[in-house]
Design an enzyme around this catalytic site. Sequence first.
Site, PDB file in Angstrom:
ATOM      1  N   GLY A  53       0.785  -1.230   0.000  1.00 54.09           N
ATOM      2  CA  GLY A  53       0.000   0.000   0.000  1.00 54.09           C
ATOM      3  C   GLY A  53       0.816   1.279   0.000  1.00 54.09           C
ATOM      4  O   GLY A  53       0.357   2.317   0.485  1.00 54.09           O
ATOM      5  N   ASN A  89       1.468   3.022  -2.611  1.00 59.00           N
ATOM      6  CA  ASN A  89       0.741   3.949  -3.490  1.00 59.00           C
ATOM      7  C   ASN A  89      -0.443   4.557  -2.748  1.00 59.00           C
ATOM      8  O   ASN A  89      -0.727   5.742  -2.870  1.00 59.00           O
ATOM      9  CB  ASN A  89       0.276   3.223  -4.758  1.00 59.00           C
ATOM     10  CG  ASN A  89       1.361   3.174  -5.811  1.00 59.00           C
ATOM     11  OD1 ASN A  89       1.712   4.190  -6.379  1.00 59.00           O
ATOM     12  ND2 ASN A  89       1.916   2.009  -6.023  1.00 59.00           N
ATOM     13  N   LYS A 126      -6.453  -8.658  -7.978  1.00 60.14           N
ATOM     14  CA  LYS A 126      -7.591  -9.473  -8.424  1.00 60.14           C
ATOM     15  C   LYS A 126      -8.142  -8.848  -9.716  1.00 60.14           C
ATOM     16  O   LYS A 126      -8.146  -7.639  -9.878  1.00 60.14           O
ATOM     17  CB  LYS A 126      -8.651  -9.439  -7.309  1.00 60.14           C
ATOM     18  CG  LYS A 126      -9.681 -10.549  -7.379  1.00 60.14           C
ATOM     19  CD  LYS A 126     -10.419 -10.675  -6.018  1.00 60.14           C
ATOM     20  CE  LYS A 126     -11.458 -11.762  -6.065  1.00 60.14           C
ATOM     21  NZ  LYS A 126     -12.691 -11.343  -6.761  1.00 60.14           N
ATOM     22  N   ILE A 165     -10.776  -7.379 -12.169  1.00 57.38           N
ATOM     23  CA  ILE A 165     -12.017  -6.630 -11.928  1.00 57.38           C
ATOM     24  C   ILE A 165     -13.127  -7.254 -12.795  1.00 57.38           C
ATOM     25  O   ILE A 165     -12.941  -7.474 -13.981  1.00 57.38           O
ATOM     26  CB  ILE A 165     -11.827  -5.143 -12.307  1.00 57.38           C
ATOM     27  CG1 ILE A 165     -10.727  -4.516 -11.447  1.00 57.38           C
ATOM     28  CG2 ILE A 165     -13.138  -4.369 -12.165  1.00 57.38           C
ATOM     29  CD1 ILE A 165     -11.046  -4.491  -9.964  1.00 57.38           C
ATOM     30  N   ASN A 211      -5.983   2.620 -12.761  1.00 59.42           N
ATOM     31  CA  ASN A 211      -4.980   1.656 -12.308  1.00 59.42           C
ATOM     32  C   ASN A 211      -3.594   2.246 -12.494  1.00 59.42           C
ATOM     33  O   ASN A 211      -3.342   2.960 -13.479  1.00 59.42           O
ATOM     34  CB  ASN A 211      -5.099   0.358 -13.123  1.00 59.42           C
ATOM     35  CG  ASN A 211      -4.091  -0.707 -12.700  1.00 59.42           C
ATOM     36  OD1 ASN A 211      -3.951  -1.000 -11.513  1.00 59.42           O
ATOM     37  ND2 ASN A 211      -3.342  -1.236 -13.665  1.00 59.42           N
ATOM     38  N   HIS A 263       0.245   1.293 -13.177  1.00 59.07           N
ATOM     39  CA  HIS A 263       1.008   0.154 -13.692  1.00 59.07           C
ATOM     40  C   HIS A 263       2.480   0.554 -13.784  1.00 59.07           C
ATOM     41  O   HIS A 263       2.788   1.656 -14.269  1.00 59.07           O
ATOM     42  CB  HIS A 263       0.483  -0.261 -15.075  1.00 59.07           C
ATOM     43  CG  HIS A 263       1.179  -1.464 -15.638  1.00 59.07           C
ATOM     44  ND1 HIS A 263       0.858  -2.760 -15.263  1.00 59.07           N
ATOM     45  CD2 HIS A 263       2.218  -1.567 -16.508  1.00 59.07           C
ATOM     46  CE1 HIS A 263       1.670  -3.588 -15.902  1.00 59.07           C
ATOM     47  NE2 HIS A 263       2.497  -2.902 -16.658  1.00 59.07           N
ATOM     48  N   GLU A 298       5.740   6.127  -9.479  1.00 55.14           N
ATOM     49  CA  GLU A 298       4.314   5.795  -9.295  1.00 55.14           C
ATOM     50  C   GLU A 298       3.667   6.733  -8.283  1.00 55.14           C
ATOM     51  O   GLU A 298       2.561   7.248  -8.494  1.00 55.14           O
ATOM     52  CB  GLU A 298       4.174   4.350  -8.812  1.00 55.14           C
ATOM     53  CG  GLU A 298       4.605   3.317  -9.826  1.00 55.14           C
ATOM     54  CD  GLU A 298       4.552   1.934  -9.270  1.00 55.14           C
ATOM     55  OE1 GLU A 298       3.556   1.601  -8.604  1.00 55.14           O
ATOM     56  OE2 GLU A 298       5.492   1.161  -9.499  1.00 55.14           O
TER      57      GLU A 298
HETATM   58  C1  GRF Z   1       3.127  -1.218  -7.469  1.00 52.73           C
HETATM   59  O1  GRF Z   1       4.358  -1.521  -8.039  1.00 52.73           O
HETATM   60  C2  GRF Z   1       2.101  -1.055  -8.561  1.00 52.73           C
HETATM   61  O2  GRF Z   1       2.631  -0.544  -9.755  1.00 52.73           O
HETATM   62  C3  GRF Z   1       1.667  -2.441  -8.810  1.00 52.73           C
HETATM   63  O3  GRF Z   1       1.668  -3.072  -7.549  1.00 52.73           O
HETATM   64  C4  GRF Z   1       2.570  -2.400  -6.696  1.00 52.73           C
HETATM   65  C5  GRF Z   1       1.803  -1.932  -5.506  1.00 52.73           C
HETATM   66  O4  GRF Z   1       2.676  -1.456  -4.580  1.00 52.73           O
HETATM   67  N1  GRF Z   1       0.366  -2.438  -9.421  1.00 52.73           N
HETATM   68  P1  GRF Z   1       2.063  -0.849  -3.233  1.00 52.73           P
HETATM   69  O5  GRF Z   1       1.189  -1.932  -2.616  1.00 52.73           O
HETATM   70  O6  GRF Z   1       1.277   0.355  -3.604  1.00 52.73           O
HETATM   71  O7  GRF Z   1       3.290  -0.535  -2.416  1.00 52.73           O
END
Ligand code: GRF
Length: 195
Positions: free
Chosen positions: A21, A23, A91, A93, A107, A109, A181
């Site tokens: 988590g 992000n 998961k 969607i 999303n 990526h 990100e």
């Molecule tokens: C990130 O690298 C994102 O790009 C991918 O999964 C990872 C999630 O990281 N979809 P976090 O759980 O937000 O640290």
Amino acid sequence: METSKDQMQKLKLAVLVSGSGTNLQSLIDAQKEGYFNSEIALVVSNKASAYGLTRAENSGIKAIVIESDKELLDTLLENEIDLIVLAGYLKVISPELINAYENKIINIHPSLLPEYGGHGMYGLHVHEKVFADKKDQTGATVHYVTAQVDEGPIIIQKTLRVDYDTIKSPEELQRAVLIIEHEILKEAIKIIESH
Ligand code: GRF
């Protein structure tokens, strides 16, 4: 012409996580500093072990574990969620959810889509492939979610030039891309608010 803050929409966000988590944390921090107008109203994970749930609880945000797609859709509607943010949600969607929230699911990526996207390209797998291909640049993408995995309209991308004298492993590449990100996910929220 800069859109003034009071002209920006205030969206109710649901952030879906499956792991650490970081992000999500970047969005929590951005909300706290008033970077965007919207409010993280709900955090959902398909895994009770996801540390992202703890991050939400530590910030006083409602955090729940949901496995079933039907229950997820009902919960999002009950909470009057405007925008769903997939932040490391592993998961698939459901078509029902995509239809119910058309153009309202985004999303993050960890590559410059359309490169290194699609089935099986998630998490470290992406960086292992980029590293093996010795690509001189990679990055991250925020896009709308559609029925085709990782093919929805792109909202924002940011490039990372890879210096293989300093980036010595896919794990180090993952850490460098994760920083990007965190920068672009909160920016994507601001872009959508101004629509
Ligand atoms: C990130 O690298 C994102 O790009 C991918 O999964 C990872 C999630 O990281 N979809 P976090 O759980 O937000 O640290």
